[in-house]
Design a protein around this motif. Structure first.
Motif, PDB file in Angstrom:
ATOM      1  N   SER A 242      -1.637  -3.351  -3.941  1.00  0.00           N
ATOM      2  CA  SER A 242      -1.042  -2.926  -4.975  1.00  0.00           C
ATOM      3  C   SER A 242       0.532  -3.047  -4.291  1.00  0.00           C
ATOM      4  N   THR A 243       1.223  -2.762  -3.378  1.00  0.00           N
ATOM      5  CA  THR A 243       2.725  -2.952  -3.213  1.00  0.00           C
ATOM      6  C   THR A 243       2.630  -4.531  -1.358  1.00  0.00           C
ATOM      7  N   LYS A 244       3.666  -3.838  -1.875  1.00  0.00           N
ATOM      8  CA  LYS A 244       4.338  -4.477  -0.617  1.00  0.00           C
ATOM      9  C   LYS A 244       3.419  -4.592   0.956  1.00  0.00           C
ATOM     10  N   VAL A 245       3.340  -5.422   1.466  1.00  0.00           N
ATOM     11  CA  VAL A 245       2.939  -5.148   2.390  1.00  0.00           C
ATOM     12  C   VAL A 245       4.245  -5.456   4.103  1.00  0.00           C
ATOM     13  N   VAL A 246       4.499  -4.182   4.935  1.00  0.00           N
ATOM     14  CA  VAL A 246       5.607  -4.160   5.359  1.00  0.00           C
ATOM     15  C   VAL A 246       5.475  -4.615   7.210  1.00  0.00           C
ATOM     16  N   ASP A 247       3.756  -4.268   7.902  1.00  0.00           N
ATOM     17  CA  ASP A 247       3.414  -4.724   8.523  1.00  0.00           C
ATOM     18  C   ASP A 247       1.998  -5.521   8.801  1.00  0.00           C
ATOM     19  N   LEU A 248       1.785  -5.997   9.461  1.00  0.00           N
ATOM     20  CA  LEU A 248      -0.116  -6.565   9.868  1.00  0.00           C
ATOM     21  C   LEU A 248       0.194  -6.718  11.149  1.00  0.00           C
ATOM     22  N   PHE A 249      -0.950  -6.916  11.967  1.00  0.00           N
ATOM     23  CA  PHE A 249      -1.705  -7.607  13.009  1.00  0.00           C
ATOM     24  C   PHE A 249      -2.384  -7.312  13.602  1.00  0.00           C
ATOM     25  N   HIS A 250      -3.219  -8.482  14.502  1.00  0.00           N
ATOM     26  CA  HIS A 250      -4.052  -8.986  15.001  1.00  0.00           C
ATOM     27  C   HIS A 250      -5.044  -7.945  15.809  1.00  0.00           C
ATOM     28  N   GLU A 251      -6.041  -7.357  16.208  1.00  0.00           N
ATOM     29  CA  GLU A 251      -6.214  -7.158  16.580  1.00  0.00           C
ATOM     30  C   GLU A 251      -7.728  -7.896  17.312  1.00  0.00           C
ATOM     31  N   GLU A 252      -7.267  -8.978  18.362  1.00  0.00           N
ATOM     32  CA  GLU A 252      -8.713  -9.685  18.549  1.00  0.00           C
ATOM     33  C   GLU A 252      -9.888  -9.711  19.761  1.00  0.00           C
ATOM     34  N   GLU A 253      -9.716  -8.445  19.956  1.00  0.00           N
ATOM     35  CA  GLU A 253     -10.966  -7.875  20.574  1.00  0.00           C
ATOM     36  C   GLU A 253     -12.287  -7.803  19.368  1.00  0.00           C
ATOM     37  N   LYS A 254     -11.523  -6.689  18.494  1.00  0.00           N
ATOM     38  CA  LYS A 254     -12.788  -5.975  17.046  1.00  0.00           C
ATOM     39  C   LYS A 254     -12.322  -7.923  16.440  1.00  0.00           C
ATOM     40  N   ASN A 255     -11.926  -8.495  15.893  1.00  0.00           N
ATOM     41  CA  ASN A 255     -11.495  -9.309  15.514  1.00  0.00           C
ATOM     42  C   ASN A 255     -10.766  -8.682  14.128  1.00  0.00           C
ATOM     43  N   VAL A 256     -10.427  -7.775  13.754  1.00  0.00           N
ATOM     44  CA  VAL A 256     -10.282  -6.977  12.760  1.00  0.00           C
ATOM     45  C   VAL A 256      -8.140  -7.577  12.733  1.00  0.00           C
ATOM     46  N   VAL A 257      -7.934  -7.296  11.117  1.00  0.00           N
ATOM     47  CA  VAL A 257      -6.384  -6.993  10.833  1.00  0.00           C
ATOM     48  C   VAL A 257      -5.786  -6.165  11.295  1.00  0.00           C
ATOM     49  N   VAL A 258      -4.914  -5.548  10.697  1.00  0.00           N
ATOM     50  CA  VAL A 258      -4.745  -3.466  10.527  1.00  0.00           C
ATOM     51  C   VAL A 258      -3.241  -3.972   9.931  1.00  0.00           C
ATOM     52  N   THR A 259      -3.765  -4.149   7.615  1.00  0.00           N
ATOM     53  CA  THR A 259      -2.244  -3.619   7.491  1.00  0.00           C
ATOM     54  C   THR A 259      -1.363  -2.591   6.888  1.00  0.00           C
ATOM     55  N   ALA A 260      -0.926  -2.364   7.121  1.00  0.00           N
ATOM     56  CA  ALA A 260       0.812  -1.962   6.404  1.00  0.00           C
ATOM     57  C   ALA A 260       1.239  -1.811   4.909  1.00  0.00           C
ATOM     58  N   SER A 261       1.774  -0.917   3.834  1.00  0.00           N
ATOM     59  CA  SER A 261       2.585  -0.759   2.799  1.00  0.00           C
ATOM     60  C   SER A 261       3.177   0.114   2.183  1.00  0.00           C
ATOM     61  N   THR A 262       3.949  -0.340   1.760  1.00  0.00           N
ATOM     62  CA  THR A 262       4.608   0.405   1.118  1.00  0.00           C
ATOM     63  C   THR A 262       3.710   2.061   0.025  1.00  0.00           C
ATOM     64  N   ASP A 263       2.484   1.488   0.106  1.00  0.00           N
ATOM     65  CA  ASP A 263       1.820   2.358  -0.685  1.00  0.00           C
ATOM     66  C   ASP A 263       1.757   3.993  -0.427  1.00  0.00           C
ATOM     67  N   GLY A 264       1.460   3.366   1.265  1.00  0.00           N
ATOM     68  CA  GLY A 264       1.448   4.732   1.975  1.00  0.00           C
ATOM     69  C   GLY A 264       0.284   4.465   2.846  1.00  0.00           C
ATOM     70  N   SER A 265      -0.555   3.438   2.318  1.00  0.00           N
ATOM     71  CA  SER A 265      -1.753   3.335   3.443  1.00  0.00           C
ATOM     72  C   SER A 265      -2.033   1.957   4.672  1.00  0.00           C
ATOM     73  N   VAL A 266      -2.968   2.865   5.819  1.00  0.00           N
ATOM     74  CA  VAL A 266      -2.934   1.872   6.415  1.00  0.00           C
ATOM     75  C   VAL A 266      -4.922   0.901   6.977  1.00  0.00           C
ATOM     76  N   ARG A 267      -4.541   0.192   6.286  1.00  0.00           N
ATOM     77  CA  ARG A 267      -5.832  -0.667   6.109  1.00  0.00           C
ATOM     78  C   ARG A 267      -6.564  -1.539   7.662  1.00  0.00           C
ATOM     79  N   LEU A 268      -7.916  -1.388   7.782  1.00  0.00           N
ATOM     80  CA  LEU A 268      -8.507  -2.649   7.934  1.00  0.00           C
ATOM     81  C   LEU A 268      -9.612  -3.129   7.766  1.00  0.00           C
TER      82      LEU A 268
END
Length: 174
Positions: A86-112
């Motif tokens: 719901s707020t700004k994405v501050v970082d993200l990366f792609h984990e190729e082996e599992k084919n997932v994207v990890v995102t971090a936000s100023t809302d304090g959450s890190v999501r998969l």
């Protein structure tokens, strides 16, 4: 080597190491352009991911563009867009082996997220284990209410192919 830069106007610019602009990418969206805050690619540079100030993640297919930089017909195609936070994405990366994207936000959450379709897999700190093998149902985080949007070919800017049968003509006498 190519340098990608994300900008306040919502564009991504691809530059050569000599400083020449190779390509300008503007996300296809029904929303006005918003500042981009994070960029990443997969290891093989086939996919480009961008995060925005409003919490969206966009994914482009860029592999054919890098196969032949001199060929202007090789396009970069936006494939997917989803609301990750719901707020700004501050970082993200792609984990190729599992084919997932990890995102971090100023809302304090890190999501998969599932990288192929943008499906939500969970958040770091949740009581259950991540289930990465099979997505049985589409769920969303509590602060997100829109499902991922798959960008199809017909969303490209269309040129008029059919001329009108009754063109407007200026009649000065009337």
């Amino acid at each position: 080597p190519v340098l990608a830069s994300a900008h306040e106007n919502g564009c991504i610019y691809l530059w050569s190491i000599q400083g020449n602009l190779l390509k300008e990418i503007l996300p296809f969206s029904k929303y006005p352009s918003v500042p981009l805050t994070a960029l990443c690619t997969d290891i093989s540079t086939k996919m480009l991911l961008a995060g925005s100030k409003e919490g969206h993640i966009m994914r482009w297919s860029i592999g054919s563009f890098f196969e032949d930089l001199q060929n202007s017909k090789n396009q970069i195609k936006e494939e997917l867009c989803w609301r990750a936070h719901s707020t700004k994405v501050v970082d993200l990366f792609h984990e190729e082996e599992k084919n997932v994207v990890v995102t971090a936000s100023t809302d304090g959450s890190v999501r998969l997220w599932h990288a192929t379709n943008g499906y939500y897999l969970g958040y770091f700190g949740q009581p259950r284990k991540f289930e990465l093998s099979e997505i049985s149902q589409l769920i969303l985080p509590c602060d997100v209410n829109k499902f991922p949007t798959i960008i199809k070919e017909e969303h490209k800017y269309k040129e008029k192919k059919k001329k009108s049968e009754y063109p407007l003509v200026l009649d000065r006498e009337k």
